[in-house]
Design an enzyme around this catalytic site. Structure first.
Site, PDB file in Angstrom:
ATOM      1  N   SER A 100     -33.889 -12.004  51.509  1.00  0.00           N
ATOM      2  CA  SER A 100     -33.048 -11.781  50.331  1.00  0.00           C
ATOM      3  C   SER A 100     -32.333 -10.430  50.422  1.00  0.00           C
ATOM      4  O   SER A 100     -31.533 -10.209  51.322  1.00  0.00           O
ATOM      5  CB  SER A 100     -33.912 -11.875  49.074  1.00  0.00           C
ATOM      6  N   LYS A 141     -20.437 -18.647  40.120  1.00  0.00           N
ATOM      7  CA  LYS A 141     -19.606 -17.456  40.324  1.00  0.00           C
ATOM      8  C   LYS A 141     -20.414 -16.299  40.908  1.00  0.00           C
ATOM      9  O   LYS A 141     -19.892 -15.507  41.702  1.00  0.00           O
ATOM     10  CB  LYS A 141     -18.934 -17.029  39.023  1.00  0.00           C
TER      11      LYS A 141
END
Length: 445
Positions: A100, A141
């Site tokens: 991550s 988004k």
């Protein structure tokens, strides 16, 4: 004569060049382990600044992280890309990961190395976890933003943009061998020494601030290890999501239990400390902010001791939190952040001494408050109790006495008559009337 002087000057210059190179051929090694938080930003800044101050050839940061906060990750990437020395991210040790947020940090570095047995990738952004433990996915988004961000990081460093995008869109992870094959990393090394040998002569993947892309001279470099400070170790544990969550909940329980059982003060004191540590453990703060929170909590404990004396409980809690705040405010173990290691050694003693002095001050103040509460009032008419006067108008049982040159309405305590001229002592005061008793009768008793 001139050629002779020129020859001597050249010889002196040649003699100086090796020594200059030898002085700069130093590589710093630091370790970042755990969640990426606001504290990690401080760690990276401190480590990189240390290497910059000493004009190091490079700094190797051993990274092992499951990920963390996106804002902290972006701040770290910015710091790396503005570093004046090459920053090598080394995913280490075996069994570790750069998942991550750790993947973004690696892709933003000048060089990436991995130890066999580690993985990199799995960068899909999430908003958190639901009440049932399920992952709350980020809206499109947000995902699209990080896809563009990781592709740009890969493009800037000439690394595999397609695989970098798959780290998000497919939550893909790869081994060191796959990462090297697909052009995501540059080196596979089992230890730092092997990394130095393999990376020697390589060019940085992104420019170094003020120098452009540089060729690394790492062979036979002198290694300087920057050890994590005490505060780094403490923060590593409390920023674990599970521990931070437990601290928060136990803190709330302590406060509630304390309010339901007033007078004991232990549950709310411990609860307040655990609650603050839990908030710090969430990683929203940097070291300085967390330190100020602890110092403010210490001041609250000291004031509480003065206003609600607990015979030392709040004082002990205040001393402990004040020391923790002072330690977090500055660096330890020689790692320079706000002060040098030598100054910190003296400062650490000053922090402890100041905490003890503050504790003693408020503890003494608390004792004074207790004494004042227990002391007989000495203001107004109450100060007349015990004073001696003279009867100027027969008390039968009421009359007038003279006390301190003033005339007072008085009443005999036992209801008996006291003639003019007798000495009396004030037993109590009721409004504007003095309750008195004859001195001779009291002596006979």
């Amino acid at each position: 004569m001139r050629p002779r002087f020129v020859l001597i000057a050249l010889l002196m210059l040649l003699m100086l060049l090796p020594s200059v190179h030898a002085q700069s051929n130093v590589v710093y090694v630091a370790k970042v382990d755990g969640m990426i938080t606001g504290y990690t930003v401080d760690q990276f800044d401190r480590y990189i600044s240390e290497a910059e101050r000493n004009n190091a050839e490079a700094i190797i940061i051993e990274l092992n992280t499951p990920g963390g906060r996106a804002d902290a990750m972006q701040a770290i990437v910015t710091r790396i890309q503005n570093a004046k020395v090459p920053v090598i991210i080394y995913v280490h040790p075996s069994g570790g990961m750069a998942a991550s947020a750790g993947t973004y940090i690696a892709l933003g570095s000048h060089l990436i190395a991995m130890t066999p047995g580690t993985v990199i990738g799995a960068c899909r952004p999430i908003l958190g976890y639901g009440q049932n433990g399920s992952i709350v996915e980020a809206p499109p988004k947000v995902t699209n933003f990080y896809v563009a961000y990781i592709r740009e990081l890969a493009k800037m460093s000439g690394r595999n943009e397609t695989l970098a995008e798959e780290f998000i869109t497919e939550d893909r992870s790869v081994t060191p061998e796959e990462a090297l094959k697909y052009g995501v990393i540059e080196v596979i090394a089992t230890n730092v020494d092997e990394l130095l040998q393999k990376a020697d002569g390589m060019e940085t993947k992104i420019p170094v601030a003020g120098k452009g892309k540089v060729t690394l001279h790492l062979k036979n470099a002198r290694l300087v290890y920057i050890e994590p400070s005490f505060r780094d170790t403490v923060v590593k544990y409390i920023t674990d999501p599970t521990i931070a969550y437990l601290l928060l909940n136990l803190g709330f329980i302590g406060l509630i239990f304390g309010f339901l059982t007033p007078g004991w003060h232990v549950p709310e004191t411990v609860g307040a400390i655990m609650l603050v540590l839990g908030l710090i453990g969430l990683g929203y703060f940097g070291y300085s902010s967390a330190a100020l929170i602890l110092i403010v909590l210490a001041m609250i404990f000291f004031i509480a001791e003065a206003l609600t004396p607990t015979f030392g409980l709040f004082t002990v809690a205040g001393v402990i939190t004040f020391i923790l705040g002072g330690i977090m405010l500055f660096s330890g173990n020689g790692g320079e952040y706000l002060v040098t290691g030598e100054t910190y050694s003296i400062l650490r003693i000053a922090i402890i001494v100041m905490a003890i002095l503050l504790g003693l001050f408020f503890l003494f103040g608390a004792a004074t408050v207790v004494k004042a509460h227990r002391k007989k009032p000495e203001a107004g008419r109450e100060e007349l109790v015990g004073e001696v006067g003279k009867v100027v108008e027969d008390l039968d049982p009421e009359g007038v006495v003279k006390l301190h040159g003033e005339l007072w309405k008085a009443e005999s305590k036992d209801g008996k008559s006291i003639p003019v001229g007798e000495k009396i002592r004030v037993a109590e005061v009721k409004g504007l009337t003095l309750i008195v008793e004859r001195i001779e009768e009291r002596r006979e008793e």
